[in-house]
Design a protein around this motif. Structure first.
Motif, short mmCIF file in Angstrom:
data_model
loop_
_atom_site.label_atom_id
_atom_site.label_comp_id
_atom_site.label_asym_id
_atom_site.label_seq_id
_atom_site.Cartn_x
_atom_site.Cartn_y
_atom_site.Cartn_z
N GLU A 192 81.72 55.10 64.11
CA GLU A 192 80.40 54.63 63.68
C GLU A 192 80.01 53.40 64.47
N SER A 193 78.72 53.24 64.70
CA SER A 193 78.18 52.00 65.27
C SER A 193 77.10 51.49 64.33
N SER A 194 77.00 50.17 64.22
CA SER A 194 76.07 49.60 63.25
C SER A 194 75.72 48.17 63.63
N LEU A 217 80.70 56.53 71.41
CA LEU A 217 80.77 56.99 70.02
C LEU A 217 81.47 58.34 69.93
N TYR A 218 82.41 58.46 68.99
CA TYR A 218 83.20 59.66 68.71
C TYR A 218 84.27 59.91 69.78
N SER A 265 72.72 62.86 58.37
CA SER A 265 73.97 62.11 58.33
C SER A 265 73.75 60.74 57.71
N PRO A 283 75.50 56.84 57.59
CA PRO A 283 76.50 55.99 58.26
C PRO A 283 77.74 55.77 57.39
N PHE A 284 78.92 55.90 58.01
CA PHE A 284 80.23 55.68 57.39
C PHE A 284 80.63 56.77 56.40
N LYS A 312 84.32 58.04 56.04
CA LYS A 312 85.08 58.00 57.28
C LYS A 312 86.17 56.94 57.15
#
Length: 248
Positions: free
Chosen positions: A130-132, A152-153, A83, A85-86, A107
């Protein structure tokens, strides 16, 4: 007579085996030539806003076999991929033996909130996608809201679900008029304040903010680098005067 039939039978078997062997050699040879001539030389990236073309290629082309156009296509078509991110998904399309197009589907993100030193990004329905540790400049930072939990989600757990419709309306208008809004702040009674550099914009509480944001597009260029508070809480379309005060 019997020996003759046996010889003819053996000859037929050998003939079929020879044909099978030639066919296998042809397939192996053709595959080898095809793989040898399908070296990846050109990559076209489409649909990526969060990442540059170079950054996305680094995240997609992660294996030695990805230098081969055919093997890269087969991996993203049928194999397991990591995967990004974003990014919702990535499709690989072969243009020719040496060129591929990477089609990116990002996303949908409408805002982010700070949580435990990082940032949680959510979509129009309030679901955290998403987390970042990174704060994306093109995604408005949302402040003034309180949440019971963040997973998350899953949807952000808040007592004011209507807040997400307000955020969606604001972010769509901000993108439409290409405004550089850094922060959207909510008061306890749901009044909205925007921050653009040194400028604070009071919008108040409304169902939609179309008129105010449209006029803000004309106002901001007139006050570059000025530390001001623009009071647009009572603004109506066609209004000539808007209160602007120096910020302390």
């Amino acid at each position: 007579m019997r020996e003759k039939r046996q010889k003819e039978k053996k000859k037929g078997i050998l003939s079929r085996l020879m044909k099978i062997l030639i066919f296998c050699l042809f397939i192996v040879g053709s595959t080898f030539v095809l793989l040898f001539t399908s070296r990846l030389e050109t990559v076209i990236v489409e649909g990526s806003n969060h990442y540059t073309s170079e950054e996305l290629q680094e995240k997609v082309l992660t294996k030695k076999t990805d230098k081969n156009t055919i093997l890269l296509y087969l991996r993203y078509k049928y194999g397991e991929t990591s995967s990004i991110p974003f990014i919702e998904r990535v499709d690989i399309e072969m243009m020719n033996l040496n060129t591929v197009t990477i089609q990116v589907y990002e996303k949908v993100v409408t805002g982010c909130i700070e949580y435990m030193g990082g940032y949680m990004y959510f979509d129009k329905d309030g679901i955290i996608v998403e987390s970042s540790d990174e704060k994306l400049s093109q995604v408005p930072f949302i402040t003034g809201l309180s949440f019971n939990k963040m997973v998350l989600y899953e949807k952000l757990d808040t007592q004011k679900d209507e807040i997400f419709n307000v955020i969606l309306n604001l972010t769509q208008l901000i993108r439409k008029y290409e405004l550089d809004i850094e922060t959207i702040q909510f008061s306890p009674d749901m009044e909205v304040t925007l921050y653009c550099g040194k400028i604070q914009v009071l919008l108040g509480k409304r169902n939609t903010y179309d008129e105010q944001i449209a006029e803000l597009k004309n106002l901001l260029p007139k006050a570059p680098n000025k530390k001001l508070t623009l009071d647009m809480r009572n603004y109506t379309e066609g209004q000539d005067r808007i209160i602007a005060k120096p910020r302390k």
